[in-house]
Design a protein around this motif. Sequence first.
Motif, PDB file in Angstrom:
ATOM      1  N   UNK A  18      84.102 -43.841 126.915  1.00 38.08           N
ATOM      2  CA  UNK A  18      84.000 -44.073 128.360  1.00 38.08           C
ATOM      3  C   UNK A  18      83.364 -42.887 129.097  1.00 38.08           C
ATOM      4  N   UNK A  19      83.351 -41.706 128.469  1.00 38.99           N
ATOM      5  CA  UNK A  19      82.752 -40.537 129.125  1.00 38.99           C
ATOM      6  C   UNK A  19      81.236 -40.681 129.286  1.00 38.99           C
ATOM      7  N   UNK A  20      80.626 -41.656 128.585  1.00 35.71           N
ATOM      8  CA  UNK A  20      79.204 -41.947 128.801  1.00 35.71           C
ATOM      9  C   UNK A  20      78.953 -42.395 130.239  1.00 35.71           C
ATOM     10  N   UNK A  21      80.011 -42.874 130.914  1.00 34.25           N
ATOM     11  CA  UNK A  21      79.839 -43.363 132.292  1.00 34.25           C
ATOM     12  C   UNK A  21      79.762 -42.224 133.301  1.00 34.25           C
ATOM     13  N   UNK A  22      79.915 -41.001 132.881  1.00 32.84           N
ATOM     14  CA  UNK A  22      79.825 -39.857 133.800  1.00 32.84           C
ATOM     15  C   UNK A  22      78.365 -39.617 134.187  1.00 32.84           C
ATOM     16  N   UNK A  23      78.139 -38.834 135.257  1.00 27.72           N
ATOM     17  CA  UNK A  23      76.745 -38.568 135.649  1.00 27.72           C
ATOM     18  C   UNK A  23      75.938 -37.992 134.478  1.00 27.72           C
ATOM     19  N   UNK A  34      84.268 -37.633 119.019  1.00 29.63           N
ATOM     20  CA  UNK A  34      83.126 -37.421 119.920  1.00 29.63           C
ATOM     21  C   UNK A  34      82.374 -38.744 120.048  1.00 29.63           C
ATOM     22  N   UNK A  35      82.353 -39.298 121.260  1.00 31.87           N
ATOM     23  CA  UNK A  35      81.804 -40.644 121.427  1.00 31.87           C
ATOM     24  C   UNK A  35      82.774 -41.652 120.836  1.00 31.87           C
ATOM     25  N   UNK A  36      84.044 -41.267 120.815  1.00 28.95           N
ATOM     26  CA  UNK A  36      85.076 -42.077 120.162  1.00 28.95           C
ATOM     27  C   UNK A  36      85.844 -42.938 121.169  1.00 28.95           C
ATOM     28  N   UNK A  37      86.217 -44.132 120.722  1.00 24.96           N
ATOM     29  CA  UNK A  37      87.112 -44.986 121.507  1.00 24.96           C
ATOM     30  C   UNK A  37      88.016 -45.730 120.536  1.00 24.96           C
ATOM     31  N   UNK A  88      83.645 -41.316 115.770  1.00 26.16           N
ATOM     32  CA  UNK A  88      83.036 -41.841 116.990  1.00 26.16           C
ATOM     33  C   UNK A  88      81.702 -42.485 116.672  1.00 26.16           C
ATOM     34  N   UNK A  89      81.129 -43.158 117.676  1.00 23.37           N
ATOM     35  CA  UNK A  89      79.852 -43.859 117.488  1.00 23.37           C
ATOM     36  C   UNK A  89      78.709 -42.848 117.567  1.00 23.37           C
ATOM     37  N   UNK A  90      77.932 -42.761 116.511  1.00 22.24           N
ATOM     38  CA  UNK A  90      76.855 -41.765 116.507  1.00 22.24           C
ATOM     39  C   UNK A  90      75.518 -42.330 116.993  1.00 22.24           C
ATOM     40  N   UNK A  91      75.439 -43.677 117.101  1.00 22.90           N
ATOM     41  CA  UNK A  91      74.136 -44.298 117.419  1.00 22.90           C
ATOM     42  C   UNK A  91      73.580 -43.808 118.760  1.00 22.90           C
ATOM     43  N   UNK A  92      74.491 -43.541 119.712  1.00 17.63           N
ATOM     44  CA  UNK A  92      74.002 -43.163 121.038  1.00 17.63           C
ATOM     45  C   UNK A  92      73.665 -41.677 121.156  1.00 17.63           C
ATOM     46  N   UNK A  93      74.027 -40.907 120.139  1.00 19.07           N
ATOM     47  CA  UNK A  93      73.843 -39.455 120.223  1.00 19.07           C
ATOM     48  C   UNK A  93      72.416 -39.043 119.887  1.00 19.07           C
ATOM     49  N   UNK A  94      72.001 -37.902 120.429  1.00 17.55           N
ATOM     50  CA  UNK A  94      70.662 -37.379 120.140  1.00 17.55           C
ATOM     51  C   UNK A  94      70.582 -37.009 118.654  1.00 17.55           C
ATOM     52  N   UNK A  95      69.407 -37.162 118.041  1.00 16.01           N
ATOM     53  CA  UNK A  95      69.262 -36.846 116.613  1.00 16.01           C
ATOM     54  C   UNK A  95      69.722 -35.427 116.264  1.00 16.01           C
ATOM     55  N   UNK A 126      73.869 -35.705 134.269  1.00 14.93           N
ATOM     56  CA  UNK A 126      73.833 -34.244 134.162  1.00 14.93           C
ATOM     57  C   UNK A 126      75.076 -33.716 133.439  1.00 14.93           C
ATOM     58  N   UNK A 127      76.233 -34.311 133.721  1.00 19.14           N
ATOM     59  CA  UNK A 127      77.455 -33.843 133.053  1.00 19.14           C
ATOM     60  C   UNK A 127      77.447 -34.222 131.573  1.00 19.14           C
ATOM     61  N   UNK A 128      76.987 -35.444 131.284  1.00 21.95           N
ATOM     62  CA  UNK A 128      76.910 -35.871 129.878  1.00 21.95           C
ATOM     63  C   UNK A 128      75.981 -34.916 129.114  1.00 21.95           C
ATOM     64  N   UNK A 129      74.846 -34.594 129.729  1.00 23.96           N
ATOM     65  CA  UNK A 129      73.880 -33.696 129.082  1.00 23.96           C
ATOM     66  C   UNK A 129      74.491 -32.336 128.796  1.00 23.96           C
ATOM     67  N   UNK A 130      75.218 -31.831 129.778  1.00 22.10           N
ATOM     68  CA  UNK A 130      75.859 -30.516 129.617  1.00 22.10           C
ATOM     69  C   UNK A 130      76.886 -30.553 128.487  1.00 22.10           C
ATOM     70  N   UNK A 131      77.677 -31.632 128.441  1.00 23.65           N
ATOM     71  CA  UNK A 131      78.702 -31.745 127.397  1.00 23.65           C
ATOM     72  C   UNK A 131      78.063 -31.822 126.013  1.00 23.65           C
ATOM     73  N   UNK A 132      76.956 -32.543 125.915  1.00 18.48           N
ATOM     74  CA  UNK A 132      76.244 -32.646 124.631  1.00 18.48           C
ATOM     75  C   UNK A 132      75.722 -31.275 124.201  1.00 18.48           C
ATOM     76  N   UNK A 133      75.118 -30.574 125.161  1.00 22.38           N
ATOM     77  CA  UNK A 133      74.530 -29.267 124.872  1.00 22.38           C
ATOM     78  C   UNK A 133      75.610 -28.267 124.450  1.00 22.38           C
ATOM     79  N   UNK A 134      76.707 -28.296 125.168  1.00 21.63           N
ATOM     80  CA  UNK A 134      77.811 -27.376 124.880  1.00 21.63           C
ATOM     81  C   UNK A 134      78.405 -27.664 123.499  1.00 21.63           C
TER      82      UNK A 134
END
Length: 240
Positions: free
Chosen positions: A59-64, A129-132, A97-104, A66-74
């Motif tokens: 569900x955290x994919x629903x965040x803005x 991570x990306x888990x539900x 978690x689901x890896x399909x949506x994650x950056x390579x 910019x925040x999702x990007x920051x969390x991925x980078x961190x």
Amino acid sequence: MRVPRHVAIIMDGNGRWAGARALPRPAGHRAGIKPVRMCIEKSAERGVEVLTLFAFSSENWKRPVSEVGLLMQLFLESLDREIEELSKRGIRVRFIGAREQLAPAVVASMASAEALTRDNQGLTVVIAFGYGGRWDIVGAARRLAVACRDGTLQPEQIDEARFGQELSIGELPDPDLFIRTGGEQRISNFLLWNLAYTELWFTDTLWPAFGADDYAAALDGFAERERRFGRTQAAGIDAC
Ligand code: IPE
Ligand code: IPE
Ligand code: MG
């Protein structure tokens, strides 16, 4: 003292921690790395076998964006920075978690961290991570349905044990202790199936402020709990 074999933590409250200090939310996420290190260290010290950390929910994919990007980078930065040291300490790292949506690049780092630490014998750290929890259950049901369709499994062979094996944490024991920081008293789609008989521990402490004393209090609190698993008191104690 009775030590939980598996501790599962919802690391919540980063944004509020930052807000209370008039800092932007990313500062809270950055400050949330220190307690992760502490929990890994203390879990290994205490003899916990598995530590599961909820880092990013489906569900955290629903965040803005910019925040999702920051969390991925961190996540990527921290993983790449810490993994060799963790491996030297004998820690095995796994991701659920689901890896399909994650950056390579993120998927590649996860795979190399898992490969590097696969044969380690110490604490297992599972990062959700990306888990539900619902994603996990639906995935298991679908794989079992496919096996039945293909004739490699009979519907009668599906029982709780077989179903449980199909879930992300598979062969690992169910969590004995669940901790949620940040004051909310909910599961937020974490390990729905596996938390069936887990002892729940909620604290108002915000994740970046969660210190060794707070973790010790949760572990000590767990040792005081009487787990019955539906049985009568005495039988429950025997079963532990
Ligand atoms: C937990 O902190 C981190 C993630 C969910 C990724 P939050 O970002 O949810 O912080 P609060 O709950 O808004 O304070
Ligand atoms: C749960 O926290 C997920 C993680 C800590 C990764 P949330 O902040 O997303 O949960 P809700 O929205 O308060 O239920
Ligand atoms: Mg939150």
